[in-house]
Scaffold this active site. Structure first.
Site, mmCIF file in Angstrom:
data_model
loop_
_atom_site.group_PDB
_atom_site.id
_atom_site.type_symbol
_atom_site.label_atom_id
_atom_site.label_comp_id
_atom_site.label_asym_id
_atom_site.label_seq_id
_atom_site.Cartn_x
_atom_site.Cartn_y
_atom_site.Cartn_z
ATOM 1 C CE LYS A 35 32.309 11.049 -7.453
ATOM 2 N NZ LYS A 35 31.937 12.366 -8.005
ATOM 3 N NE ARG B 129 26.774 10.920 -4.345
ATOM 4 C CZ ARG B 129 27.193 10.389 -5.461
ATOM 5 N NH1 ARG B 129 27.851 9.275 -5.481
ATOM 6 N NH2 ARG B 129 26.976 11.005 -6.566
ATOM 7 N NE ARG C 294 28.853 13.003 -16.740
ATOM 8 C CZ ARG C 294 28.814 12.779 -15.441
ATOM 9 N NH1 ARG C 294 29.832 12.177 -14.848
ATOM 10 N NH2 ARG C 294 27.791 13.180 -14.735
ATOM 11 N NE ARG D 54 25.149 10.761 -15.015
ATOM 12 C CZ ARG D 54 25.993 10.647 -13.985
ATOM 13 N NH1 ARG D 54 27.108 9.954 -14.120
ATOM 14 N NH2 ARG D 54 25.723 11.215 -12.837
ATOM 15 N NE ARG E 282 24.734 15.040 -10.318
ATOM 16 C CZ ARG E 282 25.389 14.850 -11.469
ATOM 17 N NH1 ARG E 282 24.906 15.360 -12.593
ATOM 18 N NH2 ARG E 282 26.489 14.152 -11.495
HETATM 19 P P1 AP5 Z 1 33.538 12.038 -14.520
HETATM 20 O O1 AP5 Z 1 34.735 11.144 -14.375
HETATM 21 O O2 AP5 Z 1 32.337 11.493 -15.208
HETATM 22 O O3 AP5 Z 1 33.167 12.668 -13.095
HETATM 23 P P2 AP5 Z 1 32.544 11.990 -11.807
HETATM 24 O O4 AP5 Z 1 33.245 12.616 -10.625
HETATM 25 O O5 AP5 Z 1 32.559 10.496 -11.897
HETATM 26 O O6 AP5 Z 1 31.076 12.585 -11.927
HETATM 27 P P3 AP5 Z 1 29.632 11.976 -11.710
HETATM 28 O O7 AP5 Z 1 28.690 13.041 -12.163
HETATM 29 O O8 AP5 Z 1 29.492 10.623 -12.327
HETATM 30 O O9 AP5 Z 1 29.596 11.854 -10.191
HETATM 31 P P4 AP5 Z 1 28.381 11.882 -9.334
HETATM 32 O O10 AP5 Z 1 29.055 11.551 -8.054
HETATM 33 O O11 AP5 Z 1 27.568 13.116 -9.314
HETATM 34 O O12 AP5 Z 1 27.398 10.840 -10.034
HETATM 35 P P5 AP5 Z 1 27.121 9.303 -9.758
HETATM 36 O O13 AP5 Z 1 26.996 8.641 -11.064
HETATM 37 O O14 AP5 Z 1 28.063 8.751 -8.736
HETATM 38 O O15 AP5 Z 1 34.044 13.362 -15.281
HETATM 39 C C1 AP5 Z 1 33.120 14.383 -15.663
HETATM 40 C C2 AP5 Z 1 33.439 14.900 -17.087
HETATM 41 O O16 AP5 Z 1 34.718 15.535 -17.064
HETATM 42 C C3 AP5 Z 1 33.543 13.773 -18.140
HETATM 43 O O17 AP5 Z 1 32.993 14.260 -19.356
HETATM 44 C C4 AP5 Z 1 35.040 13.529 -18.293
HETATM 45 O O18 AP5 Z 1 35.366 13.071 -19.590
HETATM 46 C C5 AP5 Z 1 35.585 14.926 -18.029
HETATM 47 N N1 AP5 Z 1 36.900 14.893 -17.409
HETATM 48 C C6 AP5 Z 1 37.279 14.181 -16.311
HETATM 49 N N2 AP5 Z 1 38.573 14.453 -16.013
HETATM 50 C C7 AP5 Z 1 38.997 15.359 -16.944
HETATM 51 C C8 AP5 Z 1 40.232 16.036 -17.161
HETATM 52 N N3 AP5 Z 1 41.286 15.850 -16.394
HETATM 53 N N4 AP5 Z 1 40.295 16.887 -18.207
HETATM 54 C C9 AP5 Z 1 39.239 17.104 -19.003
HETATM 55 N N5 AP5 Z 1 38.039 16.490 -18.851
HETATM 56 C C10 AP5 Z 1 37.935 15.632 -17.823
HETATM 57 O O19 AP5 Z 1 25.691 9.394 -9.047
HETATM 58 C C11 AP5 Z 1 24.531 9.814 -9.740
HETATM 59 C C12 AP5 Z 1 23.351 9.827 -8.784
HETATM 60 O O20 AP5 Z 1 23.123 8.500 -8.251
HETATM 61 C C13 AP5 Z 1 23.489 10.717 -7.550
HETATM 62 O O21 AP5 Z 1 23.150 12.066 -7.813
HETATM 63 C C14 AP5 Z 1 22.515 10.021 -6.592
HETATM 64 O O22 AP5 Z 1 21.183 10.352 -6.888
HETATM 65 C C15 AP5 Z 1 22.717 8.551 -6.904
HETATM 66 N N6 AP5 Z 1 23.748 7.938 -6.054
HETATM 67 C C16 AP5 Z 1 24.948 7.409 -6.480
HETATM 68 N N7 AP5 Z 1 25.653 6.945 -5.445
HETATM 69 C C17 AP5 Z 1 24.899 7.189 -4.328
HETATM 70 C C18 AP5 Z 1 25.110 6.968 -2.951
HETATM 71 N N8 AP5 Z 1 26.234 6.404 -2.491
HETATM 72 N N9 AP5 Z 1 24.130 7.352 -2.089
HETATM 73 C C19 AP5 Z 1 22.990 7.911 -2.528
HETATM 74 N N10 AP5 Z 1 22.736 8.163 -3.824
HETATM 75 C C20 AP5 Z 1 23.686 7.806 -4.714
#
Ligand code: AP5
Length: 209
Positions: free
Chosen positions: A13, A88, A122, A152, A163
């Protein structure tokens, strides 16, 4: 375009939202990045979010709904935005309906086993939010701002498993929620494809020329 990026942790994402932000000139609004910035700054919200994030649990709905509502009222959201990691829960989606008009919810799908290997490799820049992977990154510093790249804490394997479980119960129902509104599009990101190849699929699915 007002777009939501849905999908499990590590689906890509953030990576694809940054590419779309650069291409369209609309902001990427990542609740995860906003919460991590608040943690780094040591604000009251950041301190209370820390224990949820580090356990792989969701931060309470009232907290994230409030920060997204404020953020969408900013001037730079007038021509569109990319919501990355929000909503979410169904409660967050219902709240969003009260203060935003969404054009498309893009579900980025990827198998769990690929997710675990992606997240273990990552590395992120805590200053600007840029994301890298150990398999392709050049050096240990951010190419945008020169800050060191770090892992992270919530990318530890046990936390990733939690997660994914939280995603299945609390977030996956949003796929039906947005399908029911006729706003859902799904892109299957191929595990073997490069970021640019998968981004081409994202663009095509969004109907970009
Ligand atoms: P990446 O793009 O980083 O993936 P992502 O889907 O953004 O993953 P996140 O872990 O950031 O999502 P998340 O939803 O768990 O965490 P968030 O920060 O929102 O890609 C992942 C890896 O793959 C990278 O190394 C990238 O380089 C690689 N990659 C990508 N595409 C590729 C490809 N095509 N080929 C090869 N490699 C590739 O949330 C964190 C925490 O915050 C949550 O757990 C929660 O506690 C809290 N939180 C956030 N939002 C909310 C909400 N709305 N409500 C409640 N709690 C929330």
């Amino acid at each position: 375009m007002n777009v939501i990026f849905l999908g499990p942790p590590g689906a890509g994402k953030g990576t694809h939202a940054q590419l779309l932000m650069n291409e369209l000139g609309i902001p990427q609004i990542s609740t995860g990045d906003m919460l991590r910035q608040a943690m780094k700054a040591g604000t009251e919200m950041g301190l209370s979010a820390k224990r949820y994030i580090e356990a792989g649990e969701l931060v309470p709905d009232e907290v994230v709904i409030g920060i997204v509502k404020d953020r969408l009222a900013a001037d730079d959201c007038k021509n569109g935005y990319i919501l990355d990691g929000f909503p979410r829960t169904v409660k967050q989606a219902e709240a969003l309906d009260q203060f935003a008009q969404i054009d498309v919810a893009l579900n980025i799908a990827l198998a769990d086993e690929v997710i675990i290997s992606r997240l273990s490799g990552r590395r992120v820049c805590l200053k600007c939010g840029a994301t890298y992977h150990t398999s392709t990154m050049q050096g240990e510093k951010c190419l945008n701002c020169g800050d060191p790249l770090v892992q992270r804490r919530d990318d530890a394997p046990e936390t990733v498993k939690n997660r994914l479980a939280v995603y299945a119960v609390q977030t996956a129902p949003l796929i039906d929620y947005y399908a029911g509104k006729g706003l859902l599009k799904t892109v299957n990101c191929e595990p073997e494809a490069t970021v640019q190849e998968n981004y081409a699929r994202v663009r095509e699915t969004l109907g970009l020329k």
